[in-house]
Design a protein around this motif. Structure first.
Motif, PDB file in Angstrom:
ATOM      1  N   THR A 132       0.896   4.589   2.000  1.00  0.00           N
ATOM      2  CA  THR A 132       0.288   4.934   3.286  1.00  0.00           C
ATOM      3  C   THR A 132       0.209   6.438   3.561  1.00  0.00           C
ATOM      4  OG1 THR A 132       2.425   4.709   4.391  1.00  0.00           O
ATOM      5  CG2 THR A 132       1.039   2.744   4.282  1.00  0.00           C
ATOM      6  N   SER A 157      -3.476  10.861   0.903  1.00  0.00           N
ATOM      7  CA  SER A 157      -3.658  10.791  -0.540  1.00  0.00           C
ATOM      8  C   SER A 157      -5.004  11.352  -0.959  1.00  0.00           C
ATOM      9  CB  SER A 157      -3.504   9.350  -1.032  1.00  0.00           C
ATOM     10  OG  SER A 157      -4.403   8.486  -0.371  1.00  0.00           O
ATOM     11  N   PRO A 216       0.820  -1.208   0.000  1.00  0.00           N
ATOM     12  CA  PRO A 216       0.000   0.000   0.000  1.00  0.00           C
ATOM     13  C   PRO A 216       0.852   1.255   0.000  1.00  0.00           C
ATOM     14  CG  PRO A 216       0.164  -0.850   2.219  1.00  0.00           C
ATOM     15  CD  PRO A 216       0.910  -1.821   1.337  1.00  0.00           C
ATOM     16  N   TYR A 235      -9.287   0.855  -2.204  1.00  0.00           N
ATOM     17  CA  TYR A 235      -8.507   1.907  -1.560  1.00  0.00           C
ATOM     18  C   TYR A 235      -8.389   1.782  -0.035  1.00  0.00           C
ATOM     19  CZ  TYR A 235      -7.790   4.879  -5.702  1.00  0.00           C
ATOM     20  OH  TYR A 235      -7.375   5.401  -6.906  1.00  0.00           O
ATOM     21  N   PRO A 236      -9.387   1.303   0.681  1.00  0.00           N
ATOM     22  CA  PRO A 236      -9.170   1.166   2.133  1.00  0.00           C
ATOM     23  C   PRO A 236      -7.941   0.326   2.480  1.00  0.00           C
ATOM     24  CG  PRO A 236     -11.492   0.994   1.650  1.00  0.00           C
ATOM     25  CD  PRO A 236     -10.793   1.013   0.324  1.00  0.00           C
ATOM     26  N   ALA A 237      -7.605  -0.634   1.600  1.00  0.00           N
ATOM     27  CA  ALA A 237      -6.416  -1.460   1.831  1.00  0.00           C
ATOM     28  C   ALA A 237      -5.186  -0.917   1.130  1.00  0.00           C
ATOM     29  CB  ALA A 237      -6.676  -2.890   1.366  1.00  0.00           C
ATOM     30  N   THR A 238      -5.356  -0.375  -0.090  1.00  0.00           N
ATOM     31  CA  THR A 238      -4.197   0.022  -0.889  1.00  0.00           C
ATOM     32  C   THR A 238      -3.778   1.467  -0.676  1.00  0.00           C
ATOM     33  OG1 THR A 238      -5.582   0.618  -2.789  1.00  0.00           O
ATOM     34  CG2 THR A 238      -4.780  -1.671  -2.668  1.00  0.00           C
ATOM     35  N   LEU A 239      -4.731   2.338  -0.276  1.00  0.00           N
ATOM     36  CA  LEU A 239      -4.444   3.740   0.049  1.00  0.00           C
ATOM     37  C   LEU A 239      -5.042   4.051   1.420  1.00  0.00           C
ATOM     38  CD1 LEU A 239      -5.161   5.788  -3.237  1.00  0.00           C
ATOM     39  CD2 LEU A 239      -2.926   5.262  -2.246  1.00  0.00           C
ATOM     40  N   PRO A 240      -4.493   3.454   2.461  1.00  0.00           N
ATOM     41  CA  PRO A 240      -5.097   3.651   3.790  1.00  0.00           C
ATOM     42  C   PRO A 240      -5.044   5.090   4.283  1.00  0.00           C
ATOM     43  CG  PRO A 240      -2.984   2.521   3.966  1.00  0.00           C
ATOM     44  CD  PRO A 240      -3.340   2.529   2.510  1.00  0.00           C
ATOM     45  N   GLY A 241      -4.208   5.925   3.685  1.00  0.00           N
ATOM     46  CA  GLY A 241      -4.153   7.327   4.066  1.00  0.00           C
ATOM     47  C   GLY A 241      -5.063   8.220   3.229  1.00  0.00           C
ATOM     48  N   LEU A 242      -5.969   7.623   2.446  1.00  0.00           N
ATOM     49  CA  LEU A 242      -6.827   8.397   1.559  1.00  0.00           C
ATOM     50  C   LEU A 242      -7.653   9.413   2.344  1.00  0.00           C
ATOM     51  CD1 LEU A 242      -7.792   8.628  -1.450  1.00  0.00           C
ATOM     52  CD2 LEU A 242      -9.685   7.115  -0.788  1.00  0.00           C
TER      53      LEU A 242
END
Length: 326
Positions: free
Chosen positions: A261, A264, A259, A285-292
């Motif tokens: 982190t 983003s 991911p 995105y909750p898993a791959t871009l956890p800082g979204l």
């Protein structure tokens, strides 16, 4: 802020591949803007003054192989690892330790990979049009070869050196106009028409481009700017990005599934194939871009989001940037 700080200035800085041309406007925290195919720094012309006015140092670069940046001769000089190091070199040449990186199209993938590989440099990442998909999965060339049935996906079409160049370079301006129109909301082919992302067997991509009308966001002068650069440089450097996707897959194997982190942002167009084909990547995105921080799909918008909808994208960018730690 002084008038000079509010004007766009141009210069080149040293990079591992030779030089990177940058356009710069404003002072403050650094925001590095990375364009996609087939554009240049100029794709950020609507964002730079707004970011500068909001108190940021907006720096848009010409990616290696484009515009006034170096264009190494070797095909494998355009692998993702090299483009990440170009971004780091720009940050360092500007006397900065960190930057926010924002990318569109291929620039989004370059930006995301920069954040993944060099998190100590890139403290936040904004992605336009192309969602983040972690490294890994099947070999890209195998995936693209299996798309389209009897038709040929554009990424596969771009692989053979010289082939796409023979289509594009005799009429750069006309080809660019058709390509931009094919992916713009107001000029793209209607549903059910042949998909311009594919070439018929024995045909060209241009066969499916709409003709005779520029999209609303693209004036004749804007087209002149883009065409002038590619008429001068040719398109091989730009196309070589596509010719390194299998190398990237090998180079980034250690980051399989990793991911990003950092904080983003994602902005895509509802009518953009990059958004619809990769809807699963956005859902992940909750898993791959956890800082979204925020994710936005713009209704009635095509691929060229920051040019088709500049005011909306500017607002989303500045609102997001305001949430980031100083």
């Amino acid at each position: 802020m002084s008038r000079q700080a509010m004007e766009i200035t141009h210069r080149s800085v040293s990079s591992p591949g030779g030089r990177i041309h940058i356009a710069e406007q404003g002072t403050g925290p650094l925001v590095l803007l990375v364009h996609g195919f087939p554009e240049t720094w100029y794709s950020w012309r609507h964002q730079m003054p707004v970011l500068a006015a909001a108190g940021y140092r907006a720096v848009a670069l010409d990616v290696r192989g484009y515009g006034r940046s170096s264009a190494p001769a070797a095909t494998d000089a355009y692998r993702m690892l090299d483009l990440v190091e170009d971004n780091v070199a720009v940050v360092r040449a500007l006397g900065e330790e960190t930057a926010v990186v924002v990318g569109h199209d291929w620039g989004a993938t370059i930006a995301a990979t920069s954040a993944l590989l060099r998190p100590e440099v890139f403290r936040a990442v904004g992605l336009l049009s192309v969602p983040y998909t972690p490294p890994g999965g099947p070999r890209p060339s195998d995936v693209f070869a299996g798309m389209g049935g009897d038709e040929e996906f554009y990424v596969s079409y771009f692989q053979e050196p010289g082939r796409a160049e023979a289509e594009i370079e005799p009429d750069v301006r006309g080809w660019l106009a058709g390509f931009y129109a094919a992916l713009s909301a107001d000029t793209m082919p209607p549903p059910g028409a042949p998909d311009p992302h594919f070439a018929g067997r024995g045909g060209t991509l241009r066969d499916r481009f709409p003709a005779g009308r520029l999209p609303a966001w693209l004036g004749e002068r804007d087209l002149d700017v883009y065409a002038g650069e590619f008429e001068r440089t040719g398109v091989t450097g730009a196309l070589n990005r596509y010719r390194n996707m299998d190398r990237d897959w090998e180079d980034l194997a250690a980051f399989d599934g990793a991911p990003v982190t950092q904080p983003s942002l994602f902005v895509g167009g509802a009518l953009d194939a990059s958004t619809t084909w990769l809807a699963g990547a956005i859902e992940a995105y909750p898993a791959t871009l956890p800082g979204l921080v925020s994710c936005h799909i713009l209704d009635g918008c095509g691929h060229w989001v920051q040019e088709e909808r500049p005011a909306e994208v500017n607002r989303l960018l500045t609102d997001w940037l305001a949430t980031l730690p100083a």
